[in-house]
Design a protein around this motif. Structure first.
Motif, PDB file in Angstrom:
ATOM      1  N   SER A  25     131.529 -62.567 -30.116  1.00 40.47           N
ATOM      2  CA  SER A  25     130.318 -62.378 -29.324  1.00 40.47           C
ATOM      3  C   SER A  25     130.566 -62.762 -27.870  1.00 40.47           C
ATOM      4  O   SER A  25     130.099 -62.085 -26.936  1.00 40.47           O
ATOM      5  CB  SER A  25     129.182 -63.208 -29.928  1.00 40.47           C
ATOM      6  OG  SER A  25     128.017 -63.083 -29.152  1.00 40.47           O
ATOM      7  N   ASP A  29     130.316 -60.269 -24.648  1.00 34.50           N
ATOM      8  CA  ASP A  29     129.407 -60.565 -23.544  1.00 34.50           C
ATOM      9  C   ASP A  29     130.098 -60.426 -22.194  1.00 34.50           C
ATOM     10  O   ASP A  29     129.462 -60.093 -21.184  1.00 34.50           O
ATOM     11  CB  ASP A  29     128.839 -61.982 -23.697  1.00 34.50           C
ATOM     12  CG  ASP A  29     127.778 -62.054 -24.786  1.00 34.50           C
ATOM     13  OD1 ASP A  29     127.235 -60.987 -25.125  1.00 34.50           O
ATOM     14  OD2 ASP A  29     127.510 -63.160 -25.307  1.00 34.50           O
ATOM     15  N   LYS A  92     124.192 -52.675 -22.524  1.00 31.02           N
ATOM     16  CA  LYS A  92     125.118 -53.781 -22.687  1.00 31.02           C
ATOM     17  C   LYS A  92     125.391 -53.965 -24.175  1.00 31.02           C
ATOM     18  O   LYS A  92     124.495 -53.884 -25.000  1.00 31.02           O
ATOM     19  CB  LYS A  92     124.520 -55.067 -22.108  1.00 31.02           C
ATOM     20  CG  LYS A  92     125.475 -56.248 -22.042  1.00 31.02           C
ATOM     21  CD  LYS A  92     124.808 -57.418 -21.339  1.00 31.02           C
ATOM     22  CE  LYS A  92     125.793 -58.568 -21.153  1.00 31.02           C
ATOM     23  NZ  LYS A  92     126.302 -59.092 -22.425  1.00 31.02           N
ATOM     24  N   PHE A  93     126.678 -54.174 -24.520  1.00 31.23           N
ATOM     25  CA  PHE A  93     127.051 -54.334 -25.923  1.00 31.23           C
ATOM     26  C   PHE A  93     126.532 -55.668 -26.444  1.00 31.23           C
ATOM     27  O   PHE A  93     126.562 -56.700 -25.755  1.00 31.23           O
ATOM     28  CB  PHE A  93     128.571 -54.255 -26.096  1.00 31.23           C
ATOM     29  CG  PHE A  93     129.085 -52.850 -26.095  1.00 31.23           C
ATOM     30  CD1 PHE A  93     128.977 -52.059 -27.222  1.00 31.23           C
ATOM     31  CD2 PHE A  93     129.668 -52.317 -24.945  1.00 31.23           C
ATOM     32  CE1 PHE A  93     129.453 -50.762 -27.223  1.00 31.23           C
ATOM     33  CE2 PHE A  93     130.140 -51.028 -24.947  1.00 31.23           C
ATOM     34  CZ  PHE A  93     130.030 -50.250 -26.084  1.00 31.23           C
ATOM     35  N   SER A  94     126.072 -55.637 -27.673  1.00 29.87           N
ATOM     36  CA  SER A  94     125.580 -56.842 -28.349  1.00 29.87           C
ATOM     37  C   SER A  94     126.254 -56.958 -29.702  1.00 29.87           C
ATOM     38  O   SER A  94     126.423 -55.944 -30.406  1.00 29.87           O
ATOM     39  CB  SER A  94     124.051 -56.778 -28.536  1.00 29.87           C
ATOM     40  OG  SER A  94     123.398 -56.717 -27.287  1.00 29.87           O
ATOM     41  N   TYR A  96     125.749 -58.624 -33.239  1.00 25.72           N
ATOM     42  CA  TYR A  96     124.752 -59.291 -34.072  1.00 25.72           C
ATOM     43  C   TYR A  96     125.450 -60.336 -34.929  1.00 25.72           C
ATOM     44  O   TYR A  96     126.217 -60.010 -35.837  1.00 25.72           O
ATOM     45  CB  TYR A  96     124.007 -58.268 -34.933  1.00 25.72           C
ATOM     46  CG  TYR A  96     123.081 -57.407 -34.103  1.00 25.72           C
ATOM     47  CD1 TYR A  96     121.768 -57.809 -33.841  1.00 25.72           C
ATOM     48  CD2 TYR A  96     123.537 -56.218 -33.538  1.00 25.72           C
ATOM     49  CE1 TYR A  96     120.925 -57.024 -33.059  1.00 25.72           C
ATOM     50  CE2 TYR A  96     122.714 -55.442 -32.756  1.00 25.72           C
ATOM     51  CZ  TYR A  96     121.406 -55.846 -32.520  1.00 25.72           C
ATOM     52  OH  TYR A  96     120.588 -55.080 -31.732  1.00 25.72           O
ATOM     53  N   LEU A 102     128.255 -54.380 -34.273  1.00 28.06           N
ATOM     54  CA  LEU A 102     128.271 -54.164 -32.829  1.00 28.06           C
ATOM     55  C   LEU A 102     127.352 -52.999 -32.499  1.00 28.06           C
ATOM     56  O   LEU A 102     127.372 -51.967 -33.182  1.00 28.06           O
ATOM     57  CB  LEU A 102     129.695 -53.848 -32.352  1.00 28.06           C
ATOM     58  CG  LEU A 102     129.878 -53.523 -30.865  1.00 28.06           C
ATOM     59  CD1 LEU A 102     129.632 -54.772 -30.020  1.00 28.06           C
ATOM     60  CD2 LEU A 102     131.289 -52.981 -30.618  1.00 28.06           C
ATOM     61  N   SER A 103     126.579 -53.105 -31.476  1.00 24.56           N
ATOM     62  CA  SER A 103     125.737 -52.005 -31.009  1.00 24.56           C
ATOM     63  C   SER A 103     125.587 -52.123 -29.506  1.00 24.56           C
ATOM     64  O   SER A 103     125.828 -53.173 -28.905  1.00 24.56           O
ATOM     65  CB  SER A 103     124.364 -52.031 -31.684  1.00 24.56           C
ATOM     66  OG  SER A 103     123.622 -53.166 -31.266  1.00 24.56           O
ATOM     67  N   ARG A 105     122.991 -52.050 -26.594  1.00 25.64           N
ATOM     68  CA  ARG A 105     121.572 -52.203 -26.269  1.00 25.64           C
ATOM     69  C   ARG A 105     121.298 -51.414 -25.002  1.00 25.64           C
ATOM     70  O   ARG A 105     121.801 -51.727 -23.923  1.00 25.64           O
ATOM     71  CB  ARG A 105     121.229 -53.684 -26.068  1.00 25.64           C
ATOM     72  CG  ARG A 105     119.753 -53.951 -25.783  1.00 25.64           C
ATOM     73  CD  ARG A 105     118.898 -53.636 -26.995  1.00 25.64           C
ATOM     74  NE  ARG A 105     117.479 -53.907 -26.702  1.00 25.64           N
ATOM     75  CZ  ARG A 105     116.495 -53.689 -27.562  1.00 25.64           C
ATOM     76  NH1 ARG A 105     116.798 -53.185 -28.784  1.00 25.64           N
ATOM     77  NH2 ARG A 105     115.247 -53.974 -27.257  1.00 25.64           N
TER      78      ARG A 105
END
Length: 411
Positions: A25, A29, A92-94, A96, A102-103, A105
């Motif tokens: 994560s 970020d 922006k990639f997030s 979870y 991964l998705s 946003r």
């Protein structure tokens, strides 16, 4: 980015799942916000929910991304977002943490306009042309009479009806292997590529037709897809394209071995017309018959000219002529021989007379005699009286014989 300062893991000191998820994560970020372009393959914005879920696919590769966006962005998009649409999204990639997924946003979605699509197609056109995929030298000649035609088109489409109906009407013996695929939307390119690969592997298929009716620029976008163009270029079987109408020219038309303006024209280009071929064959037979008759007439005329020549019209004439010449030569030869013999006989008689006149017999006939010292025939001829002595016996040869005489002393 600097390397993670945490020590490496070992079998004795592994990281727990939460630690790995946390580290992933953190790395994601750091990527920050990005702009991404692709084709929408799924749009889900259920009423009453605040989040919409989308799937963005790369048209040139089998790669997809999961997107999440506020539902109002999807519902308020103009034009409305739909599957198969080209878009550019910002987000922006997030990661979870709980599910380990991964998705992206998304906070902004922009539809790609027709002008921009056409500009991208032109850039791809230049790229493929530079690689030689449009080179006329690489295009293959279609078979004169294909036994089986592979057809890739939409299910129950007008293009399929036109190609099959016109082709079988022109040449009833032609066979088709039809593979129905999507011809627009997100599934068009992968399905068409699978169909092309299947038909290209079939040894019975002699030519492949890729057909579709007309449509808008957006509807025909799959036929300007880079993956589809390269797939058509890699086919070992000749490919004919009939996409849209005369003004429509997607990139796959330039890569194909033959571009037909319409599905009907494609059918006319892959098989000959039976009536035209029959008429052409009859015309060739007539020409062959005339040529054969003319050749026979020429040969007959040549034979007639040969037979009219004297040597063939009367073959014995030359023999008779030669026979007369030989008879004349024989007569002349005999005359020459007889004349020569007479001349030689006269010469012999003349020589005989000369010899007779000059010979001793003639001299003896005139009263002369030959006296030999001795009574023998072989005795020497007496040439002087001094060679004799009284009492010697002499042999005297006369014209009619020989006598003996004895020498008497002179008085």
């Amino acid at each position: 980015m600097s390397a993670d300062p945490d020590p490496a893991t070992t079998a004795e000191a592994p990281w727990p799942v939460r630690t790995v998820a946390l580290k992933v994560s953190k790395w994601i970020d750091r990527l920050g916000a990005v702009w991404v372009e692709g084709q929408l393959t799924q749009v889900s914005a259920r009423p009453g929910t605040g989040t919409a879920f989308l799937t963005l696919r790369d048209p040139a590769a089998d790669v997809s991304l999961s997107l999440t966006a506020p539902a109002q962005i999807v519902r308020g998009a103009a034009p409305p977002l739909a599957e198969g649409q080209r878009v550019v999204v910002h987000g922006k990639f997030s990661f979870y943490f709980g599910r380990g997924t991964l998705s992206l946003r998304v906070d902004e979605v922009r539809a790609v306009g027709v002008g921009e699509l056409l500009a991208r197609i032109e850039r791809l056109r230049a790229l493929l042309a530079a690689e030689g995929l449009f080179d006329p030298a690489r295009k293959r000649r279609l078979p004169r009479l294909p036994g089986c035609v592979g057809l890739v088109t939409g299910r129950a489409s007008a293009a399929e009806h036109d190609v099959v109906t016109v082709a079988t009407g022109r040449w009833p013996a032609v066979r088709f292997r039809v593979l129905n695929t999507a011809t627009q939307g997100v599934q068009a390119v992968p399905q068409i590529l699978d169909a092309l690969e299947t038909l290209d592997r079939d040894p019975d298929v002699d030519v492949i037709v890729l057909a579709r009716g007309g449509g808008s620029v957006e509807d025909l976008l799959p036929f300007s897809d880079e993956a589809l163009c390269r797939g058509v270029a890699s086919c070992r079987t000749p490919v004919v394209t009939a996409i849209g109408h005369e003004p429509d020219t997607p990139l796959v038309d330039h890569v194909a071995d033959l571009r037909a303006a319409t599905p009907t024209d494609a059918a006319k280009s892959i098989v000959p017309d039976l009536a035209e071929e029959t008429a052409h064959l009859e015309h060739l037979r007539t020409r062959a018959r005339r040529a054969l008759h003319a050749w026979v007439e020429r040969e007959e005329a040549a034979l007639a000219r040969l037979r009219s020549r004297p040597v063939l019209a009367d073959p014995l004439r030359a023999v008779a002529t030669r026979e007369d010449e030989v008879a004349g030569l024989v007569v002349r030869g005999r005359r020459v021989i007889d004349g020569g013999l007479r001349e030689r006989d006269a010469d012999v008689r003349h020589l005989r007379a000369s010899l007779t006149a000059l010979g001793p017999a003639a001299t003896l006939a005139r009263g002369y005699a030959i006296v030999q010292a001795g009574g023998e025939v072989s005795a020497p001829v007496l040439r002087s009286a001094e060679d004799t002595s009284p009492g010697d016996v002499l042999r005297v040869r006369l014209a009619d014989g020989a006598v003996r005489a004895r020498v008497e002393p002179a008085e």
